[in-house]
Write a protein that holds these residues in place. Structure first.
Motif, PDB file in Angstrom:
ATOM      1  N   UNK A 124      -8.368  14.463  13.834  1.00 32.10           N
ATOM      2  CA  UNK A 124      -6.840  14.019  13.604  1.00 32.10           C
ATOM      3  C   UNK A 124      -6.055  13.741  14.795  1.00 32.10           C
TER       4      UNK A 124
ATOM      5  N   UNK B 280      -7.191  10.547  16.613  1.00 34.95           N
ATOM      6  CA  UNK B 280      -6.900   9.173  15.943  1.00 34.95           C
ATOM      7  C   UNK B 280      -5.350   9.010  16.097  1.00 34.95           C
TER       8      UNK B 280
ATOM      9  N   UNK C 211       2.848   0.549  10.398  1.00 36.21           N
ATOM     10  CA  UNK C 211       1.771   0.555   9.745  1.00 36.21           C
ATOM     11  C   UNK C 211       0.945   1.609  10.106  1.00 36.21           C
ATOM     12  N   UNK C 212       0.732   1.638  11.521  1.00 36.87           N
ATOM     13  CA  UNK C 212      -0.184   2.753  11.912  1.00 36.87           C
ATOM     14  C   UNK C 212       0.299   4.400  11.491  1.00 36.87           C
TER      15      UNK C 212
ATOM     16  N   UNK D 109       1.965   4.927   8.996  1.00 37.56           N
ATOM     17  CA  UNK D 109       1.663   5.304   7.239  1.00 37.56           C
ATOM     18  C   UNK D 109       0.182   5.426   7.311  1.00 37.56           C
ATOM     19  N   UNK D 110      -0.680   4.898   8.024  1.00 36.79           N
ATOM     20  CA  UNK D 110      -2.359   5.213   7.923  1.00 36.79           C
ATOM     21  C   UNK D 110      -2.557   6.692   8.335  1.00 36.79           C
ATOM     22  N   UNK D 111      -1.726   6.950   9.344  1.00 32.34           N
ATOM     23  CA  UNK D 111      -1.875   8.422   9.916  1.00 32.34           C
ATOM     24  C   UNK D 111      -1.309   9.229   8.965  1.00 32.34           C
TER      25      UNK D 111
ATOM     26  N   UNK E 226      -1.301   9.215   5.832  1.00 32.31           N
ATOM     27  CA  UNK E 226      -2.175   9.166   4.692  1.00 32.31           C
ATOM     28  C   UNK E 226      -3.313  10.230   5.155  1.00 32.31           C
ATOM     29  N   UNK E 227      -3.952   9.928   6.283  1.00 34.85           N
ATOM     30  CA  UNK E 227      -4.967  10.883   6.804  1.00 34.85           C
ATOM     31  C   UNK E 227      -4.397  12.479   6.790  1.00 34.85           C
TER      32      UNK E 227
ATOM     33  N   UNK F 175      -2.095  13.579   4.807  1.00 30.76           N
ATOM     34  CA  UNK F 175      -2.170  14.139   3.529  1.00 30.76           C
ATOM     35  C   UNK F 175      -3.306  14.372   3.146  1.00 30.76           C
ATOM     36  N   UNK F 176      -4.557  13.666   3.499  1.00 28.96           N
ATOM     37  CA  UNK F 176      -5.992  13.973   2.916  1.00 28.96           C
ATOM     38  C   UNK F 176      -6.280  15.340   3.494  1.00 28.96           C
TER      39      UNK F 176
END
Lengths: 96, 96
Positions: free
Chosen positions: B14, B17, B46-47, B49-51, B53-54, B56-57
């Protein structure tokens, strides 16, 4: 909090997130397609990008192989295409 | 592939990333800000938002608490703000 996480739990969470995206797009499809389809594309693209980041992270952790990760993403993309096409057909039916 | 994944490895991934996003935005900042800043915002948003989501997971898997997850995201957002401000100041210096 334990020091390790089971692969099973992680894969279930990944699947749950994919299903949430399907559910969200299905629920919003009529609204999104009523205005103009690019809205559906934008929401779908953003969600798929976010899910791809999750899968990338899960693969880097060793929860699943890259091939299986790509398969999950492709399945989600195909499902979202179906949802959009259904909404579009539904809209055409109303315009006739 | 083992049946569990260590929290340590997941948190390192994490962090890696997040650092990749910092590196990418730093490297592109002069280009992104040369044209017009909204490009930097879009890439950064955008980046992030993607991070998100990571994270969150990762939180859903129990790798870290929601509070720590939010902290990581906020730190990344602050760093990207600094990168953009630096690029902007650099550009103003050239226009004088």
């Amino acid at each position: 909090m334990s020091e390790t996480v089971s692969k099973q739990k992680a894969l279930e969470n990944l699947q749950k997130d994919a299903d949430n995206i399907r559910y969200l797009l299905k629920k919003q499809r009529s609204f999104l397609c009523l205005t103009e389809c690019p809205a559906f594309e934008e929401v779908a693209d953003t969600r798929i990008y976010g899910f791809t980041c999750e899968v990338h992270f899960a693969v880097s952790c060793g929860f699943l192989t890259l091939a299986n990760g790509k398969k999950m993403i492709r399945e989600l993309e195909d499902d979202l295409d179906d949802i959009r096409d259904e909404a579009f057909r539904g809209q055409e039916g109303r315009n006739e």
